[in-house]
Design a protein around this motif. Sequence first.
Motif, short mmCIF file in Angstrom:
data_model
loop_
_atom_site.label_atom_id
_atom_site.label_comp_id
_atom_site.label_asym_id
_atom_site.label_seq_id
_atom_site.Cartn_x
_atom_site.Cartn_y
_atom_site.Cartn_z
N SER A 3 0.81 -1.22 0.00
CA SER A 3 0.00 0.00 0.00
C SER A 3 0.84 1.27 0.00
O SER A 3 0.46 2.27 0.61
CB SER A 3 -0.94 0.00 1.21
N GLY A 4 2.01 1.25 -0.61
CA GLY A 4 2.84 2.43 -0.67
C GLY A 4 3.58 2.75 0.61
O GLY A 4 4.21 3.79 0.72
N ILE A 5 3.50 1.90 1.60
CA ILE A 5 4.19 2.14 2.87
C ILE A 5 5.44 1.28 2.90
O ILE A 5 5.37 0.06 2.85
CB ILE A 5 3.27 1.80 4.07
N ASP A 6 6.60 1.93 2.97
CA ASP A 6 7.84 1.15 2.94
C ASP A 6 8.62 1.30 4.24
O ASP A 6 9.84 1.34 4.26
CB ASP A 6 8.69 1.54 1.74
N ALA A 49 1.00 -7.64 1.34
CA ALA A 49 -0.17 -6.89 0.85
C ALA A 49 -1.17 -6.69 1.98
O ALA A 49 -1.76 -5.61 2.12
CB ALA A 49 -0.82 -7.63 -0.31
N GLU A 50 -1.37 -7.71 2.80
CA GLU A 50 -2.21 -7.57 4.00
C GLU A 50 -1.25 -7.27 5.15
O GLU A 50 -0.68 -8.18 5.76
CB GLU A 50 -2.98 -8.86 4.30
N ALA A 92 0.32 -9.47 16.51
CA ALA A 92 -0.78 -9.03 17.38
C ALA A 92 -0.84 -7.51 17.42
O ALA A 92 0.19 -6.84 17.50
CB ALA A 92 -0.60 -9.60 18.79
N SER A 93 -2.03 -6.97 17.33
CA SER A 93 -2.29 -5.53 17.43
C SER A 93 -1.51 -4.72 16.39
O SER A 93 -1.09 -3.60 16.65
CB SER A 93 -1.97 -5.02 18.84
N TRP A 94 -1.32 -5.29 15.20
CA TRP A 94 -0.56 -4.60 14.16
C TRP A 94 -1.11 -3.20 13.89
O TRP A 94 -0.36 -2.23 13.84
CB TRP A 94 -0.56 -5.42 12.86
N GLU A 95 -2.41 -3.09 13.70
CA GLU A 95 -3.01 -1.80 13.34
C GLU A 95 -2.80 -0.76 14.44
O GLU A 95 -2.56 0.41 14.15
CB GLU A 95 -4.51 -1.97 13.04
N LYS A 96 -2.87 -1.19 15.68
CA LYS A 96 -2.65 -0.27 16.81
C LYS A 96 -1.19 0.18 16.86
O LYS A 96 -0.90 1.35 17.08
CB LYS A 96 -3.04 -0.97 18.11
N ARG A 97 -0.29 -0.74 16.64
CA ARG A 97 1.14 -0.44 16.75
C ARG A 97 1.71 0.20 15.49
O ARG A 97 2.76 0.83 15.53
CB ARG A 97 1.93 -1.71 17.04
#
Length: 124
Positions: A3-6, A49-50, A92-97
Amino acid sequence: MASGIDWFRWHHGSITDPKFQLVAKRASARFGDVIALWAFILETASCNAERGNIGPLDFDAIDHMIGAEEGTSIRILDAMTARGLIVENRVASWEKRQPKREREDTNSAERKSKQRELASVGVV
């Protein structure tokens, strides 16, 4: 690159966090190997990708890469999973971190307008 995040965040205290020492003990592994595998996992999860999904890992290659005995990285991953660091093949908690951005305002036009307003009154 996902998603363009490197990049990904590495939090202060990761090296001294006792959970990694416990993982090393339970996996009968060197602490340095645990940290190396954690860095590898974070980078892999960031590139997928995910984002957050660690995907399939080549444990033989990882053992070779970090200079560990055969079977070490799978034992470490199992201990990380038991400690709740990895859940259902995800960090675990990828989105939060690893938020995509820290600030809440996501409208660049709004940010630019505020910047111009501050500049007009001599604040910037």
